[in-house]
Design a protein around this motif. Structure first.
Motif, mmCIF file in Angstrom:
data_model
loop_
_atom_site.group_PDB
_atom_site.id
_atom_site.type_symbol
_atom_site.label_atom_id
_atom_site.label_comp_id
_atom_site.label_asym_id
_atom_site.label_seq_id
_atom_site.Cartn_x
_atom_site.Cartn_y
_atom_site.Cartn_z
ATOM 1 N N SER A 157 13.893 -54.863 -27.218
ATOM 2 C CA SER A 157 12.393 -55.074 -26.184
ATOM 3 C C SER A 157 12.482 -54.431 -24.803
ATOM 4 C CB SER A 157 11.631 -56.488 -26.319
ATOM 5 O OG SER A 157 12.524 -57.181 -25.354
ATOM 6 N N GLU A 158 13.514 -54.849 -24.176
ATOM 7 C CA GLU A 158 13.973 -54.270 -22.755
ATOM 8 C C GLU A 158 14.043 -52.556 -22.708
ATOM 9 O OE1 GLU A 158 13.851 -56.616 -20.432
ATOM 10 O OE2 GLU A 158 13.611 -54.724 -19.140
ATOM 11 N N PHE A 159 14.479 -52.073 -23.737
ATOM 12 C CA PHE A 159 14.637 -50.731 -23.798
ATOM 13 C C PHE A 159 13.228 -50.272 -23.725
ATOM 14 C CE2 PHE A 159 19.134 -50.632 -25.082
ATOM 15 C CZ PHE A 159 19.668 -49.734 -24.453
ATOM 16 N N LEU A 160 12.343 -50.616 -24.893
ATOM 17 C CA LEU A 160 10.959 -50.322 -24.922
ATOM 18 C C LEU A 160 10.309 -50.387 -23.666
ATOM 19 C CD1 LEU A 160 9.643 -49.093 -27.498
ATOM 20 C CD2 LEU A 160 8.615 -51.358 -28.017
ATOM 21 N N ASN A 161 10.413 -51.455 -23.119
ATOM 22 C CA ASN A 161 9.891 -51.879 -21.669
ATOM 23 C C ASN A 161 9.973 -50.871 -20.733
ATOM 24 O OD1 ASN A 161 8.132 -53.408 -19.634
ATOM 25 N ND2 ASN A 161 10.140 -54.244 -19.168
ATOM 26 N N THR A 162 11.354 -50.383 -20.686
ATOM 27 C CA THR A 162 11.775 -49.343 -19.698
ATOM 28 C C THR A 162 11.117 -48.148 -20.037
ATOM 29 O OG1 THR A 162 13.756 -50.550 -19.308
ATOM 30 C CG2 THR A 162 13.613 -48.310 -18.598
ATOM 31 N N ILE A 163 11.276 -47.758 -21.266
ATOM 32 C CA ILE A 163 10.668 -46.403 -21.804
ATOM 33 C C ILE A 163 8.993 -46.290 -21.203
ATOM 34 C CG2 ILE A 163 9.971 -44.940 -23.726
ATOM 35 C CD1 ILE A 163 12.474 -46.353 -25.253
ATOM 36 N N ILE A 164 8.373 -47.441 -21.579
ATOM 37 C CA ILE A 164 6.931 -47.339 -21.123
ATOM 38 C C ILE A 164 6.693 -47.293 -19.716
ATOM 39 C CG2 ILE A 164 4.797 -48.823 -21.565
ATOM 40 C CD1 ILE A 164 5.976 -49.687 -24.163
ATOM 41 N N GLU A 165 7.536 -47.909 -19.136
ATOM 42 C CA GLU A 165 7.276 -48.047 -17.676
ATOM 43 C C GLU A 165 7.609 -46.616 -17.182
ATOM 44 O OE1 GLU A 165 8.913 -52.495 -16.460
ATOM 45 O OE2 GLU A 165 9.975 -50.734 -15.773
ATOM 46 N N ALA A 166 8.649 -45.874 -17.498
ATOM 47 C CA ALA A 166 8.801 -44.402 -17.199
ATOM 48 C C ALA A 166 7.809 -43.366 -17.548
ATOM 49 C CB ALA A 166 10.211 -44.331 -17.797
ATOM 50 N N VAL A 167 7.433 -43.773 -18.984
ATOM 51 C CA VAL A 167 6.270 -42.659 -19.323
ATOM 52 C C VAL A 167 5.163 -43.179 -18.597
ATOM 53 C CG1 VAL A 167 5.017 -42.108 -21.149
ATOM 54 C CG2 VAL A 167 7.377 -42.392 -21.691
ATOM 55 N N VAL A 168 4.522 -44.179 -18.380
ATOM 56 C CA VAL A 168 3.432 -44.637 -17.254
ATOM 57 C C VAL A 168 3.429 -43.934 -16.185
ATOM 58 C CG1 VAL A 168 2.035 -46.567 -16.456
ATOM 59 C CG2 VAL A 168 2.744 -46.645 -18.758
ATOM 60 N N ASP A 169 4.850 -44.128 -15.382
ATOM 61 C CA ASP A 169 4.865 -43.609 -14.213
ATOM 62 C C ASP A 169 4.808 -42.050 -14.151
ATOM 63 O OD1 ASP A 169 5.172 -46.078 -12.957
ATOM 64 O OD2 ASP A 169 7.378 -46.198 -13.173
ATOM 65 N N LEU A 170 5.220 -41.613 -15.118
ATOM 66 C CA LEU A 170 5.341 -39.928 -15.056
ATOM 67 C C LEU A 170 3.805 -39.476 -15.208
ATOM 68 C CD1 LEU A 170 6.973 -37.486 -15.827
ATOM 69 C CD2 LEU A 170 6.834 -37.991 -18.148
ATOM 70 N N VAL A 171 3.106 -40.383 -16.182
ATOM 71 C CA VAL A 171 1.540 -39.863 -16.667
ATOM 72 C C VAL A 171 0.971 -39.907 -15.107
ATOM 73 C CG1 VAL A 171 -0.322 -40.348 -17.955
ATOM 74 C CG2 VAL A 171 1.833 -40.191 -18.896
ATOM 75 N N VAL A 172 0.787 -41.294 -14.670
ATOM 76 C CA VAL A 172 -0.095 -41.557 -13.435
ATOM 77 C C VAL A 172 0.493 -41.033 -12.131
ATOM 78 C CG1 VAL A 172 -1.132 -43.483 -14.639
ATOM 79 C CG2 VAL A 172 0.552 -43.758 -13.391
ATOM 80 N N GLU A 173 1.655 -40.678 -12.078
ATOM 81 C CA GLU A 173 2.518 -40.358 -10.848
ATOM 82 C C GLU A 173 2.451 -41.967 -10.023
ATOM 83 O OE1 GLU A 173 1.171 -36.553 -9.939
ATOM 84 O OE2 GLU A 173 2.643 -35.560 -11.172
ATOM 85 N N LYS A 174 1.893 -41.809 -8.686
ATOM 86 C CA LYS A 174 1.707 -42.810 -8.136
ATOM 87 C C LYS A 174 0.109 -43.506 -7.832
ATOM 88 C CE LYS A 174 5.936 -42.469 -5.470
ATOM 89 N NZ LYS A 174 6.628 -41.845 -4.527
ATOM 90 N N ARG A 175 -0.790 -42.731 -8.919
ATOM 91 C CA ARG A 175 -2.027 -43.343 -8.678
ATOM 92 C C ARG A 175 -2.324 -44.774 -9.547
ATOM 93 N NH1 ARG A 175 -2.392 -38.238 -10.437
ATOM 94 N NH2 ARG A 175 -2.754 -38.819 -12.581
ATOM 95 N N TYR A 176 -3.149 -45.432 -9.027
ATOM 96 C CA TYR A 176 -3.624 -46.622 -9.578
ATOM 97 C C TYR A 176 -4.639 -46.306 -10.901
ATOM 98 C CZ TYR A 176 -5.638 -51.207 -10.633
ATOM 99 O OH TYR A 176 -6.449 -52.226 -11.374
#
Ligand SMILES: Nc1ncnc2c1ncn2[C@@H]1O[C@H](COP(=O)(O)OP(=O)(O)OP(=O)(O)O)[C@@H](O)[C@H]1O
Length: 155
Positions: free
Chosen positions: A83-102
């Motif tokens: 679950s920690e692997f999955l959490n890190t993957i999701i965080e990375a993909v989200v940061d990649l998609v939104v960059e630094k925007r809210y």
């Protein structure tokens, strides 16, 4: 996980780089090991889960868990690690998609992923209590009905 590591933010010079496919099994294995190394270096929570896993291993060896109990312990520990692997993957993909925007959906994805880890940790705690409690009571010479019932299941 936002901007913990400048190298992972991507610089303009990286835009010209070509992505190389894993041409051999050993190259794929090397990249997988690199992924494990990255999560260990970057995610404090993962280091805590791993250390907890080693602690459980030592306590389990000391108390002499049986084979069925080791299986449940392995399920508990690896569920949390996955679950920690999955959490890190999701965080990375989200940061990649939104960059630094809210974006509310970015917050939702990260919070749900973190909630998944919390559920996995709760599952781990419940399993560990069920597995370890008869051994701990017996270690201190206390025999309870509950410990006998649990132990009779594992025979
Ligand atoms: N782009 C965003 N838009 C909206 N909310 C965000 C965004 N990024 C993060 N958040 C919110 O801020 C919280 C913290 O995000 P951050 O990325 O710093 O933490 P994290 O990576 O989940 O933490 P850790 O690395 O310790 O697991 C998230 O749980 C989410 O609620």
């Amino acid at each position: 996980m936002a901007s913990k590591d400048k190298k992972l933010e991507g610089a303009p010079k990286d835009y010209n780089k070509k992505v190389q496919r894993n041409s051999t099994f050993f190259r794929a294995m090397k990249n997988s090991l690199h992924g494990i190394w990255l999560i260990l270096v970057r995610e404090r929570n993962m280091r805590i889960h791993i250390m907890l896993g080693f602690f459980i291993l030592v306590v389990g060896l000391h108390l002499g868990l049986n084979r069925a109990d080791w299986l449940w312990v392995a399920v508990a520990v690896f569920t949390v690690i996955s679950s920690e692997f999955l959490n890190t993957i999701i965080e990375a993909v989200v940061d990649l998609v939104v960059e630094k925007r809210y974006h509310p959906l970015a917050g939702l994805a990260k919070d749900v992923a973190a909630g998944g880890v919390l559920v996995a940790v709760s599952f781990e705690i419940i399993l560990l209590i069920i597995v370890f409690q008869p051994y701990i009571w017996r270690h201190f010479g206390i025999v309870t009905n509950f410990s006998e019932i649990i132990h009779s299941f594992s025979k």
